[in-house]
Enzyme design. Sequence first.
Site, short mmCIF file in Angstrom:
data_model
loop_
_atom_site.label_atom_id
_atom_site.label_comp_id
_atom_site.label_asym_id
_atom_site.label_seq_id
_atom_site.Cartn_x
_atom_site.Cartn_y
_atom_site.Cartn_z
N SER A 68 0.79 -1.23 0.00
CA SER A 68 0.00 0.00 0.00
C SER A 68 0.82 1.28 0.00
O SER A 68 0.24 2.37 -0.03
CB SER A 68 -0.96 0.01 1.20
OG SER A 68 -2.03 -0.88 0.98
N LYS A 126 -0.13 3.64 -2.65
CA LYS A 126 -1.19 4.65 -2.51
C LYS A 126 -0.63 6.06 -2.36
O LYS A 126 -1.36 7.03 -2.56
CB LYS A 126 -2.08 4.30 -1.32
CG LYS A 126 -2.86 3.00 -1.50
CD LYS A 126 -3.82 2.77 -0.33
CE LYS A 126 -4.67 1.53 -0.53
NZ LYS A 126 -4.06 0.33 0.02
N SER A 174 -6.07 2.99 4.61
CA SER A 174 -5.48 2.16 3.56
C SER A 174 -6.54 1.34 2.82
O SER A 174 -6.36 0.15 2.55
CB SER A 174 -4.39 1.23 4.13
OG SER A 174 -3.46 0.88 3.14
N LYS A 179 2.97 6.43 5.56
CA LYS A 179 2.05 5.42 5.01
C LYS A 179 2.51 4.01 5.36
O LYS A 179 3.68 3.68 5.26
CB LYS A 179 1.96 5.56 3.48
CG LYS A 179 0.93 4.64 2.83
CD LYS A 179 -0.48 5.08 3.15
CE LYS A 179 -1.53 4.06 2.75
NZ LYS A 179 -1.58 2.89 3.66
#
Length: 321
Positions: free
Chosen positions: A103, A106, A156, A262
């Site tokens: 992720s 992202k 997420s 993140k």
Amino acid sequence: MKKSKRKHYFLRGILLVVLLMAVYRCFQDCDGVTPVRRSAEEIRLERACRIDSTSISAVLSLDSIEGWEQLQQLSAEAWVLVEDSTGLLISAKNADQRMFPASLTKMMTCLIALEKGSLTDTVFITEDVFVTRDSRVRPGEGYELGALVHEMMLQSDNVAACAIGKHVGGDTLTFCQMMNGKAHYLHMDSTHFANPNGLPNDSNYSTARDLLMLTRYCMADSVFAQIVSTPSMNVPLIDGRHLPCQNTNLLLTSYEGCLGVKTGYTRRAGSCLASSATRDGITLTLVLLKSRTRSSRFAESATLLDYGFRVMEAYLATCKK
């Protein structure tokens, strides 16, 4: 005739002086005496990509800094840690090894949404973007793009990422082309994106070094930085309901000075974390890939950041002598 010749030579002399001045200024610019004025975007890009791998090691014995022994015990397969304003490399392991970013993908999705989308647009969750049932958003629901970006980055949410990609790009393929175009612009030469969310795909890969450049570039955007520094919020739907949202990055509330950024996890990618933290005027940026567990990525990132602050303290003290 003589007067005409004198005028001719006089004009040629002026022209020669002008040409010599132009050449002189050119050499000044090339030699760095008079720096060429650059745009804010050029400075941002250069700063994001700059990694100085020699300056610290030239004046410090890094294995003499407290915490170095702990780094040898970390389970993560790759990481890169730098001082953000200068790009001074503090620690790295397998920085150029191609790996799955999960992720952390992202971050690029968010960046493209901020650059190419309108945060007040309404985005509906459609059946074709409902790629996984562990999402918290459901088909038929509507969100403003800005709210959906928060849901994607904090929680997420994989479906939110797909909905954002479809809305901004028109379709997922086009959006991935936008992601890869931006990766090329950022000199992420060992990166390719195949989806907006980082779900397992052999064609979705990157390196710790490339993801570090992406992280640093993204954090220079004040809206991006505000989003990833948000511990929790109630994400609004357009029908008036709200979706309670908790940031999956536990360092935000457990590590002093943490600014974001993140989390990422899949079985193939392992547990990943992009981090940024600031203390006493020093800002560090870290990308850590394939830690053993979801909890170890936080502990290991904290260990690296602690070590980084100690290194920078020693480095600055040495430079002052």
